[in-house]
Motif scaffolding. Structure first.
Motif, PDB file in Angstrom:
ATOM      1  N   PHE A 618       4.328  12.093 -10.857  1.00  0.00           N
ATOM      2  CA  PHE A 618       5.708  11.524 -10.927  1.00  0.00           C
ATOM      3  C   PHE A 618       6.696  12.492 -11.612  1.00  0.00           C
ATOM      4  CE2 PHE A 618       4.704   6.863  -9.894  1.00  0.00           C
ATOM      5  CZ  PHE A 618       4.653   7.186  -8.315  1.00  0.00           C
ATOM      6  N   ALA A 619       6.070  13.173 -12.764  1.00  0.00           N
ATOM      7  CA  ALA A 619       6.683  13.938 -13.683  1.00  0.00           C
ATOM      8  C   ALA A 619       6.993  15.468 -12.875  1.00  0.00           C
ATOM      9  CB  ALA A 619       5.964  14.370 -14.770  1.00  0.00           C
ATOM     10  N   GLU A 620       6.130  16.174 -12.166  1.00  0.00           N
ATOM     11  CA  GLU A 620       6.425  17.011 -11.273  1.00  0.00           C
ATOM     12  C   GLU A 620       7.552  16.971 -10.357  1.00  0.00           C
ATOM     13  OE1 GLU A 620       2.813  18.510  -9.984  1.00  0.00           O
ATOM     14  OE2 GLU A 620       1.975  19.101 -11.620  1.00  0.00           O
ATOM     15  N   MET A 621       7.537  15.784  -9.646  1.00  0.00           N
ATOM     16  CA  MET A 621       8.575  15.682  -8.552  1.00  0.00           C
ATOM     17  C   MET A 621       9.786  15.015  -8.878  1.00  0.00           C
ATOM     18  SD  MET A 621       6.601  16.604  -5.844  1.00  0.00           S
ATOM     19  CE  MET A 621       7.793  16.131  -4.583  1.00  0.00           C
ATOM     20  N   GLY A 622       9.764  14.551 -10.264  1.00  0.00           N
ATOM     21  CA  GLY A 622      11.133  14.047 -10.677  1.00  0.00           C
ATOM     22  C   GLY A 622      11.675  12.688 -10.175  1.00  0.00           C
ATOM     23  N   VAL A 623      10.655  11.709  -9.831  1.00  0.00           N
ATOM     24  CA  VAL A 623      11.032  10.503  -9.169  1.00  0.00           C
ATOM     25  C   VAL A 623      10.607   9.540 -10.045  1.00  0.00           C
ATOM     26  CG1 VAL A 623      10.559  11.146  -7.045  1.00  0.00           C
ATOM     27  CG2 VAL A 623       8.629  10.238  -8.345  1.00  0.00           C
ATOM     28  N   PRO A 624      11.329   8.255 -10.169  1.00  0.00           N
ATOM     29  CA  PRO A 624      11.139   6.875 -11.042  1.00  0.00           C
ATOM     30  C   PRO A 624      10.001   6.240 -10.506  1.00  0.00           C
ATOM     31  CG  PRO A 624      12.857   6.599  -9.483  1.00  0.00           C
ATOM     32  CD  PRO A 624      12.480   8.067  -9.174  1.00  0.00           C
ATOM     33  N   PRO A 625       9.012   5.859 -11.270  1.00  0.00           N
ATOM     34  CA  PRO A 625       8.005   5.295 -10.652  1.00  0.00           C
ATOM     35  C   PRO A 625       8.200   3.785 -10.405  1.00  0.00           C
ATOM     36  CG  PRO A 625       7.495   6.234 -13.088  1.00  0.00           C
ATOM     37  CD  PRO A 625       8.872   6.316 -12.713  1.00  0.00           C
ATOM     38  N   GLN A 626       9.410   3.237 -10.726  1.00  0.00           N
ATOM     39  CA  GLN A 626      10.205   2.125 -10.387  1.00  0.00           C
ATOM     40  C   GLN A 626      10.349   2.083  -8.741  1.00  0.00           C
ATOM     41  OE1 GLN A 626      11.096   3.817 -12.565  1.00  0.00           O
ATOM     42  NE2 GLN A 626      10.897   2.621 -14.637  1.00  0.00           N
ATOM     43  N   GLY A 627      10.279   3.191  -8.156  1.00  0.00           N
ATOM     44  CA  GLY A 627      10.621   3.220  -6.538  1.00  0.00           C
ATOM     45  C   GLY A 627       9.506   3.137  -5.835  1.00  0.00           C
ATOM     46  N   PHE A 628       8.191   2.833  -6.336  1.00  0.00           N
ATOM     47  CA  PHE A 628       7.050   2.821  -5.630  1.00  0.00           C
ATOM     48  C   PHE A 628       6.016   1.518  -5.888  1.00  0.00           C
ATOM     49  CE2 PHE A 628       8.344   7.054  -6.225  1.00  0.00           C
ATOM     50  CZ  PHE A 628       8.095   7.788  -4.948  1.00  0.00           C
ATOM     51  N   ILE A 629       5.572   1.063  -4.511  1.00  0.00           N
ATOM     52  CA  ILE A 629       4.547  -0.006  -4.803  1.00  0.00           C
ATOM     53  C   ILE A 629       3.286   0.623  -4.018  1.00  0.00           C
ATOM     54  CG2 ILE A 629       4.105  -2.233  -3.706  1.00  0.00           C
ATOM     55  CD1 ILE A 629       7.197  -2.497  -3.230  1.00  0.00           C
ATOM     56  N   PHE A 630       2.261   0.562  -5.007  1.00  0.00           N
ATOM     57  CA  PHE A 630       0.824   0.890  -4.548  1.00  0.00           C
ATOM     58  C   PHE A 630       0.285  -0.455  -3.944  1.00  0.00           C
ATOM     59  CE2 PHE A 630      -0.055   4.275  -7.812  1.00  0.00           C
ATOM     60  CZ  PHE A 630       1.004   5.075  -7.268  1.00  0.00           C
ATOM     61  N   GLU A 631      -0.004  -0.166  -2.784  1.00  0.00           N
ATOM     62  CA  GLU A 631      -0.935  -1.260  -1.980  1.00  0.00           C
ATOM     63  C   GLU A 631      -2.352  -1.164  -2.263  1.00  0.00           C
ATOM     64  OE1 GLU A 631       0.408  -1.668   2.189  1.00  0.00           O
ATOM     65  OE2 GLU A 631       2.503  -1.840   1.740  1.00  0.00           O
ATOM     66  N   VAL A 632      -3.050  -2.049  -2.780  1.00  0.00           N
ATOM     67  CA  VAL A 632      -4.522  -1.876  -3.000  1.00  0.00           C
ATOM     68  C   VAL A 632      -5.089  -2.902  -2.021  1.00  0.00           C
ATOM     69  CG1 VAL A 632      -4.220  -1.342  -5.308  1.00  0.00           C
ATOM     70  CG2 VAL A 632      -4.335  -3.595  -4.711  1.00  0.00           C
ATOM     71  N   THR A 633      -6.141  -2.569  -1.381  1.00  0.00           N
ATOM     72  CA  THR A 633      -6.978  -3.471  -0.488  1.00  0.00           C
ATOM     73  C   THR A 633      -7.822  -4.375  -1.139  1.00  0.00           C
ATOM     74  OG1 THR A 633      -8.784  -1.781  -0.465  1.00  0.00           O
ATOM     75  CG2 THR A 633      -7.094  -1.505   1.251  1.00  0.00           C
ATOM     76  N   GLU A 634      -8.075  -5.596  -0.534  1.00  0.00           N
ATOM     77  CA  GLU A 634      -8.832  -6.662  -1.073  1.00  0.00           C
ATOM     78  C   GLU A 634     -10.266  -6.027  -1.553  1.00  0.00           C
ATOM     79  OE1 GLU A 634      -6.817 -10.419   0.639  1.00  0.00           O
ATOM     80  OE2 GLU A 634      -8.759  -9.993   1.299  1.00  0.00           O
ATOM     81  N   GLY A 635     -10.725  -5.032  -0.838  1.00  0.00           N
ATOM     82  CA  GLY A 635     -11.807  -4.539  -1.441  1.00  0.00           C
ATOM     83  C   GLY A 635     -12.155  -3.883  -2.911  1.00  0.00           C
ATOM     84  N   LEU A 636     -10.812  -3.503  -3.235  1.00  0.00           N
ATOM     85  CA  LEU A 636     -10.694  -2.851  -4.789  1.00  0.00           C
ATOM     86  C   LEU A 636     -11.294  -4.162  -5.874  1.00  0.00           C
ATOM     87  CD1 LEU A 636      -9.692  -0.756  -6.509  1.00  0.00           C
ATOM     88  CD2 LEU A 636      -7.552  -1.839  -6.644  1.00  0.00           C
ATOM     89  N   LEU A 637     -11.047  -5.420  -5.324  1.00  0.00           N
ATOM     90  CA  LEU A 637     -11.463  -6.480  -6.367  1.00  0.00           C
ATOM     91  C   LEU A 637     -12.628  -6.755  -6.291  1.00  0.00           C
ATOM     92  CD1 LEU A 637      -8.351  -8.604  -5.372  1.00  0.00           C
ATOM     93  CD2 LEU A 637      -8.245  -6.536  -7.058  1.00  0.00           C
TER      94      LEU A 637
END
Length: 762
Positions: A618-637
């Protein structure tokens, strides 16, 4: 001669008494007085009839006349019930007092005991003041009769002083009368306080929201125990009247759906004279069933035997319904009602443990419906779902009740055979016999929406053996055997063998090609727009695509699992995150900045430096983290839930939001939802497929929407392919939507062009 006892304790209320009369001292006094009058009249009638000839024969006319007049007077008081209570009691006291005077004057000191009647009766039926007055009258009468010589009172030393003798007798009489009157008055005051407390307690219990029954304990073992009290809450919930309930036993709660074992357990506890608590389904007067949490407690007095049973129950129907819905959502497949992958893995783990402990061999059958994709493609998903429902029903019929049939996704089913053989050969033979029965059941003629169809399946068998693989590897072996059966021409059965490991070479080839594809630029990220209830774009999900150099496309559900199993998912995930950042920047420059959703593999997420890698990119690309949603699968839980939640909070502190992808497909640990920094739930497209036509799918969608609303989470419904689905969602919570009805996945440039066109027409 009338014999009138000083007090009589009643055994039953008179006809005019009511239950409310018995909850206060006035009611008890009226009850006592009614019994006293009845006994006094009939006993007096009998005694007068018996002694009257003797009185006449001996010329005792005044006594005979007094008895008759007293009897008539008592009869009048007994019958004239409309008179005020105090007037009737005073008349009765007057009868007793006059009769005592007459008998004392005519018979002598032998009748002095009658003078104790008025004080005691007054203390019981009226009050202490009346008793003291009656005592004073008795003292005056006794002194007067003794002093005037009408009666002879033998007092040693006072033979020649009637006045002093009568005074001594009066003192003795007054002392005894006062003692008895005080005793009766004190006892009645205590009874009055007890009745007031009882009345207060009864009123409180009657108005409780919990349902309360009181049963009278039976004297004999196993006898019915009648209900003697039911509060208002019980009557309201069961729809019964008090007359219907009183005198009945607990069997009035028993209905067709009542658990007989739970009911028997209650009676066993009562027979053992111990309390018990259970949850069971009971029934109203009309037969409607509802769940209660029921507690039965014995009641004893002074550590004696149980005299009563107190039954307290509360309606838990809503809680049980919600729990059942969550349980089914977590452990059962929505379409077929079969156990899902999560439930299967629990049972499979248990089976493997038993095989290891008992040194026996179990069997797993992995089934895949042949050519199911063609049914979906040619005849639609609805027809495909009907086919799956028929297949599930036939699989359940083909195996024993102790075997387990599960649907783990798509057209894949797994059967766990509840039979453990001592040797591999015996286990393989039993598994092949079961597979033959399954194939025969599936192959029976089927009318699939008006057209004949024959279900065929490829079946792989893996054996759970001592020293063998764990549950996940065992399932993978069965899956591998199934793919070999399919590769062998479909509609066949294959038992896993080590030779099948050659198939791993193919996967290695795919892994090599996938690694080269990343370097050769064959991978690309397409975007599928997400819209609100008005159809306006509110976000987009990035989806990975692989087009080989020869132009052929590899399916994501093929190469992504290979990437995960090989570890390539980590560098591919970093590349995908950079692509997402570049896409956000391009959209922002075009004036269409949207929040972008990106799938994160559980393997990538569990990397120790995952948070640092995200921050660096994110720092290298210069984008705000607020603009992203990480989708996690239920297998992660499934694994390392505490570490997962901690890492999610780290990322959330940067501004990244989280979404649970394919929510409700069988892995979610619902108890941890409130602990995770979630922003969004995505309803899996399998639930949307039959919405709003299918009641079960609609109920699941509504449950997820309600749950998300309660937790304050945004909802995105995937797989919205029809206007009816979109309309239904707009009317029920208006979640965001994603699907072919609005937009297909497309390259970034096409998305920007689409957004520009939308903006121009807006």
């Amino acid at each position: 001669m009338i014999v009138c006892p000083p007090y009589i304790l009643p055994h039953a209320p008179c006809a005019s008494s009511s239950m409310s009369d018995l909850n206060n001292i006035a009611g008890w006094r009226e009850r006592v007085f009614a019994s006293l009058l009845t006994v006094a009249f009939f006993v007096g009638l009998i005694s007068t009839a018996a002694i009257l000839p003797f009185l006449v024969q001996n010329g005792m006319w005044e006594v005979a006349l007094a008895d008759c007049l007293a009897l008539a007077w008592i009869f009048a008081v007994w019958r004239l019930r409309e008179l005020p209570y105090a007037v009737r009691v005073l008349n009765f006291l007057a009868v007793v007092y006059v009769l005592a005077i007459v008998l004392m004057l005519s018979v002598g000191s032998a009748s002095l005991s009658y003078l104790l009647g008025p004080p005691l009766i007054a203390a019981i039926l009226l009050n202490l003041r009346s008793a003291m007055l009656a005592t004073a009258l008795g003292v005056v009468a006794l002194i007067t009769a003794g002093a005037t010589g009408h009666i002879e009172l033998d007092v040693p030393g006072l033979d020649h002083s009637p006045l002093k003798a009568s005074g001594v007798a009066a003192i003795n009489y007054g002392t005894i009368a006062i003692m008895l009157s005080l005793t009766c008055s004190t006892l009645l005051k205590g009874l009055a306080r007890s009745l007031e407390d009882l009345d207060l307690t009864s009123a409180a219990v009657a108005r409780l929201n919990d349902m309360v029954l009181i049963l009278e304990a039976a004297d004999t073992h196993g006898a019915d125990q009648p209900i003697i009290f039911a509060n208002d809450a019980f009557l309201r919930r069961t729809g019964r009247s008090r007359d219907e309930v009183l005198g009945q036993g607990l069997h009035i709660l028993h209905g067709q759906d009542t658990d007989a074992a739970a009911f028997a357990g209650i009676f066993q506890a009562m027979d053992a004279n111990r309390s018990t608590k259970t949850e069971m389904m009971v029934h109203t007067r009309t037969g409607a069933a509802f769940w209660v949490e029921l507690e039965v407690m014995p009641f004893t007095r002074n550590r004696e035997c149980t005299s009563h049973w107190v039954v307290v129950s509360r309606d838990i129907t809503e809680r049980r319904t919600a729990a059942d819905a969550i349980h089914r959502l977590a452990f059962y497949d929505v379409l077929t009602g079969l156990p899902n992958r999560r439930f299967l893995m629990e049972r499979l783990t248990t089976m493997v443990a038993h095989s290891q402990a008992e040194q026996t061999v179990g069997a797993v059958l992995y089934l895949d419906i042949d050519k199911f994709k063609s049914v979906n493609d040619e005849r639609g998903h609805a027809t495909g779902d009907v086919l799956l429902e028929h297949a599930a029903a036939r699989l359940k019929q083909a195996v024993r009740d102790t075997d387990m049939v599960a649907r783990i996704g798509g057209d894949e089913f797994v059967i766990l055979l509840d039979s453990r053989a001592p040797h591999l050969d015996a286990a393989a033979r039993r598994a092949l016999e079961a597979a033959a029965l399954v194939r025969a059941a599936l192959a029976a003629p089927l009318d699939l929406k008006g057209q004949p169809y024959r279900i065929a399946a490829s079946i792989g068998i893996a054996l759970a053996r001592p020293g063998g693989p764990g549950a996940h590897d065992l399932l993978r072996e069965a899956d591998t055997a199934m793919y070999h059966a399919k590769a062998g021409g479909r509609d066949g059965v294959m038992v896993f063998a080590d030779a099948m490991l050659a198939d791993a070479q193919r996967k290695l080839t795919l892994e090599r090609d996938l690694g080269a594809a990343l370097a050769a630029g064959e991978l690309a990220m397409h975007l599928q727009l997400q819209v609100d209830g008005r159809g306006l774009p509110v976000g987009a999900e990035l989806l990975m695509r692989w087009r080989r150099a020869d132009g052929s496309m590899e399916r994501p559900d093929i190469f992504i699992p290979v990437a995960e199993s090989s570890g390539l998912i980590v560098p591919i995930g970093h590349w995908a995150l950079r692509q997402a950042c570049a896409a956000w920047l391009a959209l922002d420059r075009a004036g269409h900045a949207l929040p972008l959703s990106l799938n994160v593999s559980p393997i990538q997420f569990r990397q120790p430096d995952f948070v640092e890698q995200v921050q660096r990119i994110f720092a290298e690309m210069g984008v705000p983290p607020q603009g992203f949603i990480f989708e996690v699968t239920e297998g992660l839980l499934i694994e390392d839930i505490d570490q997962t939640i901690a890492r999610m909070h780290q990322l959330a502190s940067l501004g990244i939001r989280f979404s649970v992808d394919d929510f409700g497909t069988g892995y979610s640990n619902l108890g941890y939802l409130k602990k995770m920094p979630l922003y969004e739930l995505k309803i899996d497209k399998s639930f949307m497929r039959d919405t709003p036509q299918d009641h079960n799918s609609t109920a699941i969608v509504q449950s997820i929407l309600a749950m998300a609303n309660h937790l304050g989470l945004r909802v995105v419904a995937e797989g919205v392919e029809t206007a009816a689905q979109a309309c239904y969602l707009a009317q029920h919570g208006a979640p965001c939507m994603q699907g072919f009805h609005y937009h297909r996945p497309m390259p970034l440039g096409d998305v920007i062009a689409r957004l520009q066109t939308t903006a121009e027409y807006a």
